[in-house]
Design a protein around this motif. Structure first.
Motif, PDB file in Angstrom:
ATOM      1  N   ALA A  32      -0.343  10.961 -10.356  1.00 29.02           N
ATOM      2  CA  ALA A  32       0.844  10.267  -9.854  1.00 29.02           C
ATOM      3  C   ALA A  32       0.596   8.765  -9.760  1.00 29.02           C
ATOM      4  O   ALA A  32       1.508   7.952  -9.988  1.00 29.02           O
ATOM      5  N   ALA A  33      -0.648   8.369  -9.423  1.00 31.83           N
ATOM      6  CA  ALA A  33      -0.986   6.946  -9.370  1.00 31.83           C
ATOM      7  C   ALA A  33      -0.827   6.306 -10.748  1.00 31.83           C
ATOM      8  O   ALA A  33      -0.316   5.190 -10.871  1.00 31.83           O
ATOM      9  N   MET A  34      -1.247   7.011 -11.792  1.00 33.80           N
ATOM     10  CA  MET A  34      -1.089   6.480 -13.141  1.00 33.80           C
ATOM     11  C   MET A  34       0.387   6.365 -13.516  1.00 33.80           C
ATOM     12  O   MET A  34       0.809   5.391 -14.155  1.00 33.80           O
ATOM     13  N   ASP A  35       1.179   7.345 -13.110  1.00 36.33           N
ATOM     14  CA  ASP A  35       2.622   7.276 -13.374  1.00 36.33           C
ATOM     15  C   ASP A  35       3.260   6.121 -12.604  1.00 36.33           C
ATOM     16  O   ASP A  35       4.173   5.449 -13.108  1.00 36.33           O
ATOM     17  N   LEU A  36       2.765   5.876 -11.395  1.00 31.97           N
ATOM     18  CA  LEU A  36       3.268   4.754 -10.598  1.00 31.97           C
ATOM     19  C   LEU A  36       2.917   3.421 -11.259  1.00 31.97           C
ATOM     20  O   LEU A  36       3.724   2.483 -11.274  1.00 31.97           O
ATOM     21  N   LEU A  37       1.721   3.323 -11.819  1.00 29.29           N
ATOM     22  CA  LEU A  37       1.328   2.109 -12.532  1.00 29.29           C
ATOM     23  C   LEU A  37       2.275   1.859 -13.704  1.00 29.29           C
ATOM     24  O   LEU A  37       2.751   0.729 -13.909  1.00 29.29           O
TER      25      LEU A  37
ATOM     26  N   THR B  85      11.094   2.883  -4.013  1.00 31.92           N
ATOM     27  CA  THR B  85      12.293   3.732  -3.958  1.00 31.92           C
ATOM     28  C   THR B  85      12.342   4.679  -5.150  1.00 31.92           C
ATOM     29  O   THR B  85      12.618   5.881  -5.004  1.00 31.92           O
ATOM     30  N   GLU B  86      12.056   4.142  -6.326  1.00 26.75           N
ATOM     31  CA  GLU B  86      12.074   4.984  -7.528  1.00 26.75           C
ATOM     32  C   GLU B  86      10.914   5.980  -7.503  1.00 26.75           C
ATOM     33  O   GLU B  86      11.081   7.153  -7.885  1.00 26.75           O
ATOM     34  N   ALA B  87       9.735   5.531  -7.053  1.00 23.95           N
ATOM     35  CA  ALA B  87       8.589   6.435  -6.967  1.00 23.95           C
ATOM     36  C   ALA B  87       8.844   7.573  -5.991  1.00 23.95           C
ATOM     37  O   ALA B  87       8.476   8.728  -6.240  1.00 23.95           O
ATOM     38  N   GLU B  88       9.496   7.262  -4.885  1.00 19.61           N
ATOM     39  CA  GLU B  88       9.832   8.303  -3.912  1.00 19.61           C
ATOM     40  C   GLU B  88      10.855   9.274  -4.499  1.00 19.61           C
ATOM     41  O   GLU B  88      10.746  10.497  -4.315  1.00 19.61           O
ATOM     42  N   ARG B  89      11.818   8.745  -5.243  1.00 13.34           N
ATOM     43  CA  ARG B  89      12.858   9.589  -5.819  1.00 13.34           C
ATOM     44  C   ARG B  89      12.294  10.616  -6.793  1.00 13.34           C
ATOM     45  O   ARG B  89      12.724  11.777  -6.813  1.00 13.34           O
ATOM     46  N   ILE B  90      11.292  10.215  -7.585  1.00 10.07           N
ATOM     47  CA  ILE B  90      10.751  11.133  -8.588  1.00 10.07           C
ATOM     48  C   ILE B  90       9.485  11.856  -8.113  1.00 10.07           C
ATOM     49  O   ILE B  90       8.812  12.529  -8.900  1.00 10.07           O
ATOM     50  N   GLY B  91       9.149  11.700  -6.832  1.00  5.19           N
ATOM     51  CA  GLY B  91       8.072  12.494  -6.250  1.00  5.19           C
ATOM     52  C   GLY B  91       6.671  11.957  -6.426  1.00  5.19           C
ATOM     53  O   GLY B  91       5.705  12.700  -6.235  1.00  5.19           O
TER      54      GLY B  91
ATOM     55  N   LEU C 236       0.870  -1.174   0.000  1.00  4.06           N
ATOM     56  CA  LEU C 236       0.000   0.000   0.000  1.00  4.06           C
ATOM     57  C   LEU C 236       0.907   1.224   0.000  1.00  4.06           C
ATOM     58  O   LEU C 236       1.636   1.458   0.967  1.00  4.06           O
ATOM     59  N   LEU C 237       0.875   1.981  -1.098  1.00  6.10           N
ATOM     60  CA  LEU C 237       1.759   3.131  -1.256  1.00  6.10           C
ATOM     61  C   LEU C 237       0.937   4.400  -1.377  1.00  6.10           C
ATOM     62  O   LEU C 237      -0.075   4.432  -2.099  1.00  6.10           O
ATOM     63  N   THR C 238       1.352   5.446  -0.683  1.00  5.02           N
ATOM     64  CA  THR C 238       0.702   6.742  -0.871  1.00  5.02           C
ATOM     65  C   THR C 238       1.101   7.302  -2.232  1.00  5.02           C
ATOM     66  O   THR C 238       2.168   6.985  -2.773  1.00  5.02           O
ATOM     67  N   VAL C 239       0.230   8.118  -2.797  1.00  4.40           N
ATOM     68  CA  VAL C 239       0.547   8.838  -4.029  1.00  4.40           C
ATOM     69  C   VAL C 239       0.085  10.279  -3.889  1.00  4.40           C
ATOM     70  O   VAL C 239      -0.848  10.580  -3.141  1.00  4.40           O
ATOM     71  N   ARG C 240       0.736  11.132  -4.645  1.00  5.49           N
ATOM     72  CA  ARG C 240       0.442  12.567  -4.563  1.00  5.49           C
ATOM     73  C   ARG C 240      -0.994  12.863  -5.012  1.00  5.49           C
ATOM     74  O   ARG C 240      -1.703  13.656  -4.393  1.00  5.49           O
TER      75      ARG C 240
END
Length: 472
Positions: free
Chosen positions: A235-240, A305-311, A227-231
């Motif tokens: 951002a959720a679509m970018d995470l997908l 880790t990558e998602a956190e790095r790019i915000g 379970l990851l937070t998203v902005r």
């Protein structure tokens, strides 16, 4: 009702002369209600055949007498397709046709009768070392026939497709009582019109599915859940996209959760302990299934880790045990229960092109804010574009205070769905709830073709009248 008749004493007497006594069932409230309480039956005769031949006999008798037939599965449908108000039809329950007829592990095929409960199908597949991936909150009571008739979706559509995609063939009784023997276990059968695809999703308006050949899959050797937070939804679509680039088809589910849903869980005492100290505005629940040589926790950690790095994300929880996985899924699975406790003004099962989801959510929230004060709980199967966009009264008020605004809310939501080239019905079907929307938003040529198919297969109009098409 047109030329259709209601069940009467003479019809009951005729059926008792040709059917076993065990077929007849008492008319209990179970057969007269649906989960949302929008439709209520007003009588009828409940029949529960134990064989396809008896189903055929029932349909033949109903056609001869012009008695409407309402196919009944687990009763879990959310658009009223299983209940017919204002008439006394034959309620045809498949509850006694519940056998797992065959399992062919080497072919990845399972053959089940329509009354088999989904949980039993899942268990039979698991016992054979295989996976049947249809996953619904109602799996303990819904029937596989109902799932196919409504083309049910669920959380695993992203990877495995909807119920229609999981069906290789069907056995069905058509509106004249003839039996379609289509239980082939073939991946390829290019011999004309596909009745399987037509009957799956027809909601009982073109016949009664009595059994199906279902597609199985190898069970993923290792699973991971996070379970990851998203902005925000963008951002959720970018995470997908980020997760898909790394794991490809390994992603089984990708669920969007709005903070409002977590608030509703807390207020309703549901969902268990929430994992974040500060409730996020948006989060996503990710489920992956990988091979023996892959480490799902490591893969999810790398994505975070990558998602956190790019915000894209700033916090997250990766399940380290089956208990933690179940706890994360409990949050998602109990959101509908919390919604029911709070009480929605209007609930919407919609789908959108993936690239349009973020803009739709922004515009829909703004459009509704211009006409009233509402709370919005948007959640659902983000990976396949299916959202449950539900509108609630402000805190301290109840849905019944907004009854006069319900249609206006629907018009705003569905109008925007149409503008974004989406669908007002993603996985719950049309039933008796949405024929008006289908006429308003459906493509005219498609609607005309559907009507001609209905008239050709069911010229008497006995099969689930009022479902999909408004009753004349």
């Amino acid at each position: 009702m047109g030329d259709l008749k209601s069940v009467d004493g003479a019809f009951k007497t005729r059926l008792r002369a040709v059917l076993p006594e065990q077929v007849f069932r008492p008319l209990t409230p179970t057969y007269q209600e649906e989960p949302r309480g929008m439709f209520h039956g007003s009588g009828g005769l409940v029949l529960a055949p134990s064989s396809t031949n008896d189903v055929s006999l029932v349909i033949q008798e109903c056609a001869a007498a012009r008695i409407p037939v309402i196919p009944f599965g687990g009763g879990t449908g959310l658009v009223g397709g299983q209940v017919m108000p204002g008439a006394a039809p034959v309620i045809l329950s498949l509850e006694r046709m519940s056998r797992i007829r065959d399992v062919h592990p080497s072919e990845n095929v399972l053959v089940a009768e329509a009354g088999a409960i989904l949980a039993d199908v899942l268990a039979a597949a698991q016992a054979a070392g295989r996976l049947f991936p249809l996953s619904l909150a109602s799996e303990g009571s819904c029937h596989i026939g109902g799932c196919l008739s409504t083309n049910a979706g669920g959380v695993n559509v992203l990877r495995y497709g909807s119920a229609r995609d999981l069906c290789l063939g069907v056995e069905a009784v058509l509106p004249d009582g003839s039996i379609h023997h289509g239980l082939k276990r073939l991946r390829k059968d290019n011999t004309g019109f596909d009745l399987r695809a037509l009957l799956c999703g027809a909601e009982g308006t073109l016949g009664v599915i009595t059994a199906a050949s279902l597609r199985l899959y190898p069970r993923p050797a290792r699973q991971g859940t996070a379970l990851l937070t998203v902005r925000d939804p963008a951002a959720a679509m970018d995470l997908l996209a980020l997760a898909q680039e790394r794991m490809g088809q390994g992603i089984s589910a990708f669920e969007l959760i709005k903070g409002t849903g977590l608030d509703f869980l807390k207020a309703s005492g549901l969902g268990g302990a929430q994992p974040f100290a500060s409730r996020p505005d948006w989060s996503v629940l990710i489920e992956i299934g990988l091979g023996l040589t892959q480490d799902p926790e490591a893969e999810l950690a790398a994505v975070f880790t990558e998602a956190e790095r790019i915000g894209l994300s700033h916090d997250g929880v990766i399940a380290q045990s089956s208990g933690q996985r179940d706890a994360l899924w409990k949050l998602r699975e109990e959101i509908p229960l919390a919604n029911k406790t709070i009480g929605a003004i209007s609930s919407h099962d919609i789908s959108l092109p993936l690239s349009a989801i973020a803009d739709f959510l922004t515009e829909a929230d703004a459009a509704l804010a211009r006409v009233g004060s509402f709370r919005i709980n948007a959640f659902g199967h983000l990976g396949d574009g299916n959202l449950h966009y539900n509108v609630f009264p402000p805190d301290g008020q109840v849905a019944t205070d907004f009854v006069k605004m319900r249609q206006m809310v629907r018009d705003v939501v569905y109008g925007l769905v149409q503008q974004f080239d989406g669908s007002f019905s993603a996985e719950h079907g049309i039933g008796r709830l949405k024929p008006g929307e289908l006429q308003r938003y459906g493509d005219p040529a498609r609607l005309e073709a559907m009507r001609k198919i209905k008239d050709a297969l069911d010229p008497l109009g006995i099969m689930n009248p009022g479902v999909i098409f408004s009753q004349a």
